[in-house]
Design an enzyme around this catalytic site. Structure first.
Site, PDB file in Angstrom:
ATOM      1  N   LYS A   1       0.792  -1.365   0.237  1.00  0.00           N
ATOM      2  CA  LYS A   1       0.040   0.164   0.083  1.00  0.00           C
ATOM      3  C   LYS A   1       0.980   1.311   0.059  1.00  0.00           C
ATOM      4  O   LYS A   1       0.674   2.223  -0.704  1.00  0.00           O
ATOM      5  CB  LYS A   1      -0.856  -0.021   1.172  1.00  0.00           C
ATOM      6  N   ASN A   2       1.860   1.422   0.781  1.00  0.00           N
ATOM      7  CA  ASN A   2       2.675   2.387   1.059  1.00  0.00           C
ATOM      8  C   ASN A   2       3.640   2.838  -0.217  1.00  0.00           C
ATOM      9  O   ASN A   2       4.252   3.816  -0.256  1.00  0.00           O
ATOM     10  CB  ASN A   2       3.502   2.446   2.514  1.00  0.00           C
TER      11      ASN A   2
ATOM     12  N   CYS B   1      -4.701  12.657  13.134  1.00  0.00           N
ATOM     13  CA  CYS B   1      -5.143  11.337  13.003  1.00  0.00           C
ATOM     14  C   CYS B   1      -4.994  10.714  14.435  1.00  0.00           C
ATOM     15  O   CYS B   1      -4.500  11.283  15.353  1.00  0.00           O
ATOM     16  CB  CYS B   1      -5.129  10.460  11.868  1.00  0.00           C
TER      17      CYS B   1
ATOM     18  N   ARG C   1       0.813  14.561  13.592  1.00  0.00           N
ATOM     19  CA  ARG C   1       1.322  14.386  11.988  1.00  0.00           C
ATOM     20  C   ARG C   1       1.458  15.713  11.320  1.00  0.00           C
ATOM     21  O   ARG C   1       0.608  15.783  10.503  1.00  0.00           O
ATOM     22  CB  ARG C   1       0.590  13.297  11.549  1.00  0.00           C
ATOM     23  N   PRO C   2       2.332  16.199  11.721  1.00  0.00           N
ATOM     24  CA  PRO C   2       2.346  17.689  10.883  1.00  0.00           C
ATOM     25  C   PRO C   2       3.096  17.383   9.436  1.00  0.00           C
ATOM     26  O   PRO C   2       3.490  16.176   9.172  1.00  0.00           O
ATOM     27  CB  PRO C   2       3.702  18.473  11.691  1.00  0.00           C
TER      28      PRO C   2
ATOM     29  N   ASP D   1       5.238  20.012   8.054  1.00  0.00           N
ATOM     30  CA  ASP D   1       6.504  21.073   7.805  1.00  0.00           C
ATOM     31  C   ASP D   1       7.437  20.547   7.030  1.00  0.00           C
ATOM     32  O   ASP D   1       7.723  21.480   6.412  1.00  0.00           O
ATOM     33  CB  ASP D   1       6.737  21.389   9.350  1.00  0.00           C
ATOM     34  N   LEU D   2       7.870  19.362   7.222  1.00  0.00           N
ATOM     35  CA  LEU D   2       8.866  18.950   6.385  1.00  0.00           C
ATOM     36  C   LEU D   2       8.740  19.072   4.652  1.00  0.00           C
ATOM     37  O   LEU D   2       9.672  19.168   3.848  1.00  0.00           O
ATOM     38  CB  LEU D   2       9.546  17.413   6.713  1.00  0.00           C
TER      39      LEU D   2
ATOM     40  N   ASP E   1       5.062   0.662  12.171  1.00  0.00           N
ATOM     41  CA  ASP E   1       3.756   0.016  11.883  1.00  0.00           C
ATOM     42  C   ASP E   1       3.636  -1.354  12.138  1.00  0.00           C
ATOM     43  O   ASP E   1       2.601  -2.126  11.968  1.00  0.00           O
ATOM     44  CB  ASP E   1       3.715   0.183  10.195  1.00  0.00           C
TER      45      ASP E   1
ATOM     46  N   ILE F   1       8.534   6.996  16.819  1.00  0.00           N
ATOM     47  CA  ILE F   1       8.057   7.740  15.563  1.00  0.00           C
ATOM     48  C   ILE F   1       7.014   8.432  16.059  1.00  0.00           C
ATOM     49  O   ILE F   1       6.801   9.627  15.633  1.00  0.00           O
ATOM     50  CB  ILE F   1       7.878   6.786  14.429  1.00  0.00           C
TER      51      ILE F   1
ATOM     52  N   ARG G   1      -8.421  -0.071   5.309  1.00  0.00           N
ATOM     53  CA  ARG G   1      -7.668   0.768   4.758  1.00  0.00           C
ATOM     54  C   ARG G   1      -6.475   0.139   4.180  1.00  0.00           C
ATOM     55  O   ARG G   1      -5.804   0.607   3.188  1.00  0.00           O
ATOM     56  CB  ARG G   1      -7.221   2.157   5.518  1.00  0.00           C
TER      57      ARG G   1
HETATM   58  C1  UD1 Z   1       4.594   6.706   6.485  1.00  0.00           C
HETATM   59  C2  UD1 Z   1       3.534   5.633   6.265  1.00  0.00           C
HETATM   60  C3  UD1 Z   1       2.972   5.247   7.720  1.00  0.00           C
HETATM   61  C4  UD1 Z   1       4.165   5.141   8.867  1.00  0.00           C
HETATM   62  C5  UD1 Z   1       5.253   6.315   8.597  1.00  0.00           C
HETATM   63  C6  UD1 Z   1       6.418   5.936   9.503  1.00  0.00           C
HETATM   64  C7  UD1 Z   1       2.841   5.953   3.971  1.00  0.00           C
HETATM   65  C8  UD1 Z   1       1.458   6.135   3.053  1.00  0.00           C
HETATM   66  N1  UD1 Z   1       2.429   6.147   5.224  1.00  0.00           N
HETATM   67  O1  UD1 Z   1       3.651   7.961   6.856  1.00  0.00           O
HETATM   68  O2  UD1 Z   1       2.536   4.093   7.515  1.00  0.00           O
HETATM   69  O3  UD1 Z   1       3.744   4.806  10.002  1.00  0.00           O
HETATM   70  O4  UD1 Z   1       5.512   6.629   7.415  1.00  0.00           O
HETATM   71  O5  UD1 Z   1       6.934   4.816   9.108  1.00  0.00           O
HETATM   72  O6  UD1 Z   1       3.940   5.709   3.463  1.00  0.00           O
HETATM   73  N2  UD1 Z   1       6.796  14.406  10.624  1.00  0.00           N
HETATM   74  C9  UD1 Z   1       7.165  15.928  10.829  1.00  0.00           C
HETATM   75  N3  UD1 Z   1       6.864  16.616   9.788  1.00  0.00           N
HETATM   76  C10 UD1 Z   1       6.489  16.178   8.677  1.00  0.00           C
HETATM   77  C11 UD1 Z   1       6.418  14.955   8.214  1.00  0.00           C
HETATM   78  C12 UD1 Z   1       6.546  14.113   9.392  1.00  0.00           C
HETATM   79  O7  UD1 Z   1       7.431  16.024  11.864  1.00  0.00           O
HETATM   80  O8  UD1 Z   1       6.477  17.096   7.528  1.00  0.00           O
HETATM   81  C13 UD1 Z   1       7.029  13.479  11.584  1.00  0.00           C
HETATM   82  C14 UD1 Z   1       5.938  12.569  12.143  1.00  0.00           C
HETATM   83  O9  UD1 Z   1       5.018  13.125  12.617  1.00  0.00           O
HETATM   84  C15 UD1 Z   1       6.453  11.292  12.549  1.00  0.00           C
HETATM   85  C16 UD1 Z   1       7.795  11.218  11.843  1.00  0.00           C
HETATM   86  O10 UD1 Z   1       8.228  12.480  11.269  1.00  0.00           O
HETATM   87  O11 UD1 Z   1       6.818  11.657  13.844  1.00  0.00           O
HETATM   88  C17 UD1 Z   1       7.828  10.118  10.494  1.00  0.00           C
HETATM   89  O12 UD1 Z   1       6.631  10.406   9.791  1.00  0.00           O
HETATM   90  P1  UD1 Z   1       6.406  10.046   8.311  1.00  0.00           P
HETATM   91  O13 UD1 Z   1       7.571   9.261   7.855  1.00  0.00           O
HETATM   92  O14 UD1 Z   1       6.442  11.530   7.642  1.00  0.00           O
HETATM   93  O15 UD1 Z   1       5.132   9.411   8.158  1.00  0.00           O
HETATM   94  P2  UD1 Z   1       4.408   9.276   6.720  1.00  0.00           P
HETATM   95  O16 UD1 Z   1       5.360   9.506   5.687  1.00  0.00           O
HETATM   96  O17 UD1 Z   1       3.238  10.299   6.947  1.00  0.00           O
END
Ligand code: UD1
Length: 420
Positions: A22-23, A116, A121-122, A124-125, A307, A329, A399
């Site tokens: 899925k991812n 969620c 889950r920001p 910003d990056l 996950d 995470i 999902r």
């Molecule tokens: C993806 C996966 C999800 C998995 C997660 C972590 C998909 C569709 N989903 O989610 O199943 O649980 O990786 O392995 O691939 N963060 C920030 N700022 C940002 C983005 C992320 O601070 O802009 C933080 C998040 O809150 C979290 C960490 O970075 O603490 C990792 O998140 P991230 O790798 O971005 O998760 P997703 O890509 O959303």
């Protein structure tokens, strides 16, 4: 609404084929926005999340055809650059249409995804990276409005407080492939799904190096063309099925399974006493003796995946000894603790840690799914428990797990769906 009912206590045995990831598929489908040519994606699991992405692509002007796991995406009459709140709010991964829309159309209006059950889950990056490529960004009415007459390659550091971000790496990579010049992403996510997306982009004509390492280099090209690609196997579904075998003291052969993507999970389970046989494309797991409690800490790949945390907690809740599970995470990803305790587990949460005192047996109970992987953890607990477990709100499970009841039934589980 449906609920899942499980009569626990059956040892799972047999063969099962793991679905496409899925991812991987979600960002790969988003990447089809980078071209007007036809793209063919194979191994697309039939899931609520993939349907949501296909709906989003249609709303952005693509024609989408689906035939038994093969999705063909072609250009429709007119491309649209607005990703609507109604769709994006239901699935966070839809936010990764921002990069490709901006790369191809030089403008995008994408709803912010919101929080969620597993935390705030920001994004910003994502925004930092896209901005560094030269886009003008503002947030208005819950939407990110992005414009760029031209995107320009740049050297950027994309790590955050919790390490690398999977979807931010995907988003920036998809914007950078059509930028002018070279982009370097430092602290890029190394997950196999990021590698799979990069491989698809390369088939479309992108110039990418270093994917699978923390430094990805992208040389922008003027144009991408159509491509065909088969998604990698879902390592989280595979990991969940491995734990289903172990928690029921069973014996399962997983087909379409890349054990190399499960290094941290297999290593921990071997430390706990599980036995594996690795072959190319498959993995055999069998329970041979009572397992020992092990400690786990979730980390970005190649560390132990967040996950798999809920599922591992279910296994540890019936493994003798004490296990400390640390979530690095998503520190609030512990909604399943209270539900497992309703089934008799002894788990105490202390900030980002859960201390699990293994007991002999769980007892079936009505429980509620709170998010995708928590639901999987509850299914595992139900498979091992004495008596009947009823899991409500199983739309979370739908999902991310394709035909999970059928797959478990084929392995001997007593699991079925009932109207609530
Ligand atoms: C993806 C996966 C999800 C998995 C997660 C972590 C998909 C569709 N989903 O989610 O199943 O649980 O990786 O392995 O691939 N963060 C920030 N700022 C940002 C983005 C992320 O601070 O802009 C933080 C998040 O809150 C979290 C960490 O970075 O603490 C990792 O998140 P991230 O790798 O971005 O998760 P997703 O890509 O959303």
């Amino acid at each position: 609404m449906d609920k899942l009912v499980i009569e626990g206590g059956v040892r799972l045995r047999g063969e099962v084929t793991v679905s496409g990831a899925k991812n991987s598929v979600l960002p790969i489908l988003a990447a089809t926005l980078l071209t007007d040519d036809a793209c063919i994606i194979k191994g697309v699991p039939d899931l609520r999340d993939t349907s949501t992405m296909l709906k989003l692509l249609r709303s952005l002007g693509k024609n989408v055809e689906v035939d038994k796991g093969v999705v063909t995406v072609t250009a429709g009459k007119a491309a649209n650059y607005i990703a609507d709140y109604k769709i994006v709010s239901t699935m966070r991964a839809s936010f990764c249409v921002l990069g490709p829309l901006l790369g191809k159309l030089k403008k995008a209006r994408v709803s912010l995804p919101g929080g969620c059950a597993i935390g705030t889950r920001p994004v910003d990056l994502h925004l930092k990276g896209i901005k560094l490529l030269g886009a003008d960004l503002k947030v208005e009415g819950g939407y990110v409005i992005a414009k760029a007459s031209k995107l320009t390659g740049v050297h950027m550091y994309l790590g955050g407080v919790y390490g690398s971000s999977v979807l931010a790496t995907d988003n920036v990579m998809m914007a950078a492939v059509l930028a002018h010049g070279k982009t370097v992403i430092e602290s890029a996510a190394c997950e196999p799904e990021v590698v799979d997306l990069a491989e698809f982009l390369i088939k479309m004509g992108a110039k990418i190096k270093g994917h699978g390492t923390p430094i990805i280099e992208i040389e922008g090209v003027r144009h991408l063309h159509g491509a065909a690609h088969t998604a990698i196997a879902d390592r989280i579904e595979a990991g969940t099925l491995i734990l289903a075998a172990l928690i029921t003291k069973g014996d399962i052969l997983l087909k379409n399974c890349n054990y190399r993507h499960l290094g941290a999970v297999i290593d921990k389970l071997e430390e706990a006493g599980a036995q594996f046989t690795r072959t190319e494309g498959s993995l055999h797991v069998r329970y041979q003796k009572p397992l020992n409690a092990v400690n786990i800490t979730t980390l970005p790949y190649p560390g132990f995946p967040t996950d798999m945390q809920a599922q591992m907690m279910s296994l540890m809740s019936v493994t003798s000894g004490i296990s400390v599970i640390t979530e690095k995470i998503y520190p609030d990803r512990f909604m399943h603790v209270a539900e497992l305790n309703r089934m008799g587990a002894h788990i105490q949460r202390e900030g980002p840690h859960a201390i699990v005192e293994g007991i002999k047996e769980l007892s079936g109970a009505p429980v509620m799914a709170s998010d995708l992987r928590a639901s999987a953890g509850l299914v595992l607990a139900g498979l091992a428990a004495r008596g009947k477990t009823q899991i409500s709100r199983i739309y979370h499970l739908e999902r991310g797990y394709e035909n999970i009841e059928e797959k478990l039934q084929k392995l001997g589980a007593k699991i079925w769906r009932e109207r609530e």
